[in-house]
Design a protein around this motif. Structure first.
Motif, PDB file in Angstrom:
ATOM      1  N   ASP A  78      21.641  49.518  39.925  1.00  0.00           N
ATOM      2  CA  ASP A  78      20.593  49.303  40.919  1.00  0.00           C
ATOM      3  C   ASP A  78      20.749  48.012  41.720  1.00  0.00           C
ATOM      4  OD1 ASP A  78      19.987  47.586  38.824  1.00  0.00           O
ATOM      5  OD2 ASP A  78      17.836  47.993  38.868  1.00  0.00           O
ATOM      6  N   VAL A  79      21.860  47.321  41.533  1.00  0.00           N
ATOM      7  CA  VAL A  79      22.118  46.093  42.283  1.00  0.00           C
ATOM      8  C   VAL A  79      22.708  46.477  43.638  1.00  0.00           C
ATOM      9  CG1 VAL A  79      23.487  43.958  42.316  1.00  0.00           C
ATOM     10  CG2 VAL A  79      22.429  44.748  40.175  1.00  0.00           C
ATOM     11  N   PRO A  80      22.178  45.924  44.724  1.00  0.00           N
ATOM     12  CA  PRO A  80      22.722  46.261  46.047  1.00  0.00           C
ATOM     13  C   PRO A  80      24.203  45.909  46.154  1.00  0.00           C
ATOM     14  CG  PRO A  80      20.644  45.056  46.244  1.00  0.00           C
ATOM     15  CD  PRO A  80      21.042  45.011  44.798  1.00  0.00           C
ATOM     16  N   ARG A  81      24.928  46.725  46.888  1.00  0.00           N
ATOM     17  CA  ARG A  81      26.377  46.574  47.002  1.00  0.00           C
ATOM     18  C   ARG A  81      26.793  45.164  47.440  1.00  0.00           C
ATOM     19  NH1 ARG A  81      31.055  48.469  46.803  1.00  0.00           N
ATOM     20  NH2 ARG A  81      32.680  47.984  48.282  1.00  0.00           N
ATOM     21  N   GLU A  82      26.114  44.627  48.432  1.00  0.00           N
ATOM     22  CA  GLU A  82      26.462  43.290  48.920  1.00  0.00           C
ATOM     23  C   GLU A  82      26.378  42.269  47.786  1.00  0.00           C
ATOM     24  OE1 GLU A  82      24.066  40.315  51.710  1.00  0.00           O
ATOM     25  OE2 GLU A  82      24.916  42.000  52.855  1.00  0.00           O
ATOM     26  N   ARG A  83      25.357  42.406  46.951  1.00  0.00           N
ATOM     27  CA  ARG A  83      25.201  41.503  45.792  1.00  0.00           C
ATOM     28  C   ARG A  83      26.296  41.765  44.762  1.00  0.00           C
ATOM     29  NH1 ARG A  83      24.270  36.845  43.835  1.00  0.00           N
ATOM     30  NH2 ARG A  83      23.208  36.800  41.865  1.00  0.00           N
ATOM     31  N   GLN A  84      26.649  43.029  44.531  1.00  0.00           N
ATOM     32  CA  GLN A  84      27.733  43.348  43.591  1.00  0.00           C
ATOM     33  C   GLN A  84      29.034  42.667  44.011  1.00  0.00           C
ATOM     34  OE1 GLN A  84      27.411  47.663  43.892  1.00  0.00           O
ATOM     35  NE2 GLN A  84      26.911  47.782  41.697  1.00  0.00           N
ATOM     36  N   VAL A  85      29.362  42.750  45.285  1.00  0.00           N
ATOM     37  CA  VAL A  85      30.601  42.150  45.793  1.00  0.00           C
ATOM     38  C   VAL A  85      30.565  40.638  45.586  1.00  0.00           C
ATOM     39  CG1 VAL A  85      31.981  41.720  47.878  1.00  0.00           C
ATOM     40  CG2 VAL A  85      31.112  44.019  47.403  1.00  0.00           C
ATOM     41  N   ALA A  86      29.439  39.996  45.897  1.00  0.00           N
ATOM     42  CA  ALA A  86      29.312  38.550  45.709  1.00  0.00           C
ATOM     43  C   ALA A  86      29.445  38.175  44.231  1.00  0.00           C
ATOM     44  CB  ALA A  86      27.976  38.062  46.269  1.00  0.00           C
ATOM     45  N   LEU A  87      28.795  38.945  43.359  1.00  0.00           N
ATOM     46  CA  LEU A  87      28.895  38.685  41.914  1.00  0.00           C
ATOM     47  C   LEU A  87      30.327  38.872  41.427  1.00  0.00           C
ATOM     48  CD1 LEU A  87      25.647  40.431  40.617  1.00  0.00           C
ATOM     49  CD2 LEU A  87      26.148  37.973  40.574  1.00  0.00           C
ATOM     50  N   LEU A  88      31.015  39.891  41.936  1.00  0.00           N
ATOM     51  CA  LEU A  88      32.391  40.145  41.521  1.00  0.00           C
ATOM     52  C   LEU A  88      33.298  38.969  41.908  1.00  0.00           C
ATOM     53  CD1 LEU A  88      34.510  41.966  40.248  1.00  0.00           C
ATOM     54  CD2 LEU A  88      34.692  43.169  42.447  1.00  0.00           C
ATOM     55  N   LYS A  89      33.126  38.443  43.097  1.00  0.00           N
ATOM     56  CA  LYS A  89      33.931  37.286  43.524  1.00  0.00           C
ATOM     57  C   LYS A  89      33.666  36.084  42.623  1.00  0.00           C
ATOM     58  CE  LYS A  89      34.313  38.696  48.348  1.00  0.00           C
ATOM     59  NZ  LYS A  89      33.908  38.417  49.741  1.00  0.00           N
ATOM     60  N   GLU A  90      32.412  35.862  42.292  1.00  0.00           N
ATOM     61  CA  GLU A  90      32.035  34.751  41.417  1.00  0.00           C
ATOM     62  C   GLU A  90      32.562  34.976  39.994  1.00  0.00           C
ATOM     63  OE1 GLU A  90      27.963  32.294  40.360  1.00  0.00           O
ATOM     64  OE2 GLU A  90      27.836  34.034  41.684  1.00  0.00           O
ATOM     65  N   TYR A  91      32.432  36.203  39.522  1.00  0.00           N
ATOM     66  CA  TYR A  91      32.941  36.572  38.192  1.00  0.00           C
ATOM     67  C   TYR A  91      34.430  36.267  38.085  1.00  0.00           C
ATOM     68  CZ  TYR A  91      35.489  39.693  35.102  1.00  0.00           C
ATOM     69  OH  TYR A  91      36.396  40.184  34.210  1.00  0.00           O
ATOM     70  N   ARG A  92      35.180  36.655  39.105  1.00  0.00           N
ATOM     71  CA  ARG A  92      36.633  36.494  39.072  1.00  0.00           C
ATOM     72  C   ARG A  92      37.053  35.048  38.814  1.00  0.00           C
ATOM     73  NH1 ARG A  92      39.001  40.926  42.174  1.00  0.00           N
ATOM     74  NH2 ARG A  92      39.513  42.356  40.487  1.00  0.00           N
ATOM     75  N   VAL A  93      36.413  34.107  39.485  1.00  0.00           N
ATOM     76  CA  VAL A  93      36.750  32.685  39.322  1.00  0.00           C
ATOM     77  C   VAL A  93      36.500  32.261  37.874  1.00  0.00           C
ATOM     78  CG1 VAL A  93      36.156  30.334  40.045  1.00  0.00           C
ATOM     79  CG2 VAL A  93      36.318  32.162  41.758  1.00  0.00           C
ATOM     80  N   ALA A  94      35.340  32.634  37.334  1.00  0.00           N
ATOM     81  CA  ALA A  94      34.981  32.254  35.963  1.00  0.00           C
ATOM     82  C   ALA A  94      35.889  32.942  34.944  1.00  0.00           C
ATOM     83  CB  ALA A  94      33.523  32.593  35.694  1.00  0.00           C
ATOM     84  N   ALA A  95      36.162  34.217  35.139  1.00  0.00           N
ATOM     85  CA  ALA A  95      37.025  34.945  34.211  1.00  0.00           C
ATOM     86  C   ALA A  95      38.436  34.345  34.204  1.00  0.00           C
ATOM     87  CB  ALA A  95      37.078  36.424  34.586  1.00  0.00           C
ATOM     88  N   ASP A  96      38.933  33.982  35.370  1.00  0.00           N
ATOM     89  CA  ASP A  96      40.249  33.349  35.446  1.00  0.00           C
ATOM     90  C   ASP A  96      40.265  32.010  34.702  1.00  0.00           C
ATOM     91  OD1 ASP A  96      41.205  35.475  36.932  1.00  0.00           O
ATOM     92  OD2 ASP A  96      41.222  34.394  38.849  1.00  0.00           O
ATOM     93  N   ARG A  97      39.169  31.270  34.786  1.00  0.00           N
ATOM     94  CA  ARG A  97      39.078  29.992  34.042  1.00  0.00           C
ATOM     95  C   ARG A  97      39.128  30.243  32.543  1.00  0.00           C
ATOM     96  NH1 ARG A  97      34.456  26.431  34.624  1.00  0.00           N
ATOM     97  NH2 ARG A  97      35.692  25.220  33.189  1.00  0.00           N
ATOM     98  N   ILE A  98      38.438  31.273  32.090  1.00  0.00           N
ATOM     99  CA  ILE A  98      38.452  31.584  30.653  1.00  0.00           C
ATOM    100  C   ILE A  98      39.844  31.982  30.206  1.00  0.00           C
ATOM    101  CG2 ILE A  98      37.606  33.213  28.895  1.00  0.00           C
ATOM    102  CD1 ILE A  98      34.892  33.172  30.382  1.00  0.00           C
ATOM    103  N   VAL A  99      40.485  32.852  30.950  1.00  0.00           N
ATOM    104  CA  VAL A  99      41.837  33.298  30.583  1.00  0.00           C
ATOM    105  C   VAL A  99      42.781  32.099  30.537  1.00  0.00           C
ATOM    106  CG1 VAL A  99      43.804  34.690  31.332  1.00  0.00           C
ATOM    107  CG2 VAL A  99      41.506  35.663  31.416  1.00  0.00           C
ATOM    108  N   ALA A 100      42.739  31.241  31.543  1.00  0.00           N
ATOM    109  CA  ALA A 100      43.615  30.057  31.571  1.00  0.00           C
ATOM    110  C   ALA A 100      43.278  29.079  30.442  1.00  0.00           C
ATOM    111  CB  ALA A 100      43.507  29.363  32.928  1.00  0.00           C
ATOM    112  N   GLY A 101      41.981  28.899  30.184  1.00  0.00           N
ATOM    113  CA  GLY A 101      41.558  27.965  29.147  1.00  0.00           C
ATOM    114  C   GLY A 101      41.836  28.441  27.737  1.00  0.00           C
TER     115      GLY A 101
END
Length: 133
Positions: free
Chosen positions: A108-131
């Motif tokens: 039920d999350v609007p698509r525009e918000r999903q895309v923004a969350l996905l971009k934000e998620y990617r940065v954090a997930a990459d930090r976890i993988v690297a860390g």
């Protein structure tokens, strides 16, 4: 009629077995071993979710179908379960993954918000993988 009687007899036993156990109220994921490495569990869940995600930079083209939402929900559960045991330097990234996957795992999350969350998620997930490497 016989089938209905069987269901009527089994259902109460099933419901009793499904009652919440207060001791496991903070348990968000199942499987694995309690001695599993928290880094290995979270990084593995990130990799599993990423298998259904468009490549980095193509977030605007991501299809947020049920399978994607389900994998991100699974990642959220594993992060809730194991994220607190990751190195302290990753606490900000863990908090971001928890927050972003909360929205990314809902239809039920609007698509525009999903895309923004996905971009934000990617940065954090990459930090976890690297860390955790």
């Amino acid at each position: 009629m016989k089938r209905l009687a069987t269901v009527a007899l089994i259902l109460p036993m099933f419901l009793v077995g499904c009652q919440d156990d207060p001791a496991s109220a903070e348990k968000y994921s199942t499987g694995g071993d309690p001695t599993d490495s928290p880094c290995a569990r979270v990084v593995s869940a990130i990799g599993y979710a990423n298998l259904l995600l468009r490549p980095k930079g193509q977030e605007d083209e991501q299809n947020f179908e049920d399978a994607v939402l389900g994998r991100l929900a699974e990642l959220r559960g594993i992060t809730l379960e194991f994220g607190g045991r990751l190195p302290g330097s990753l606490s900000g990234a863990v908090a971001t993954v928890k927050r972003t996957t909360a929205g990314l795992s809902r239809a039920d999350v609007p698509r525009e918000r999903q895309v923004a969350l996905l971009k934000e998620y990617r940065v954090a997930a990459d930090r976890i993988v690297a860390g955790c490497a």
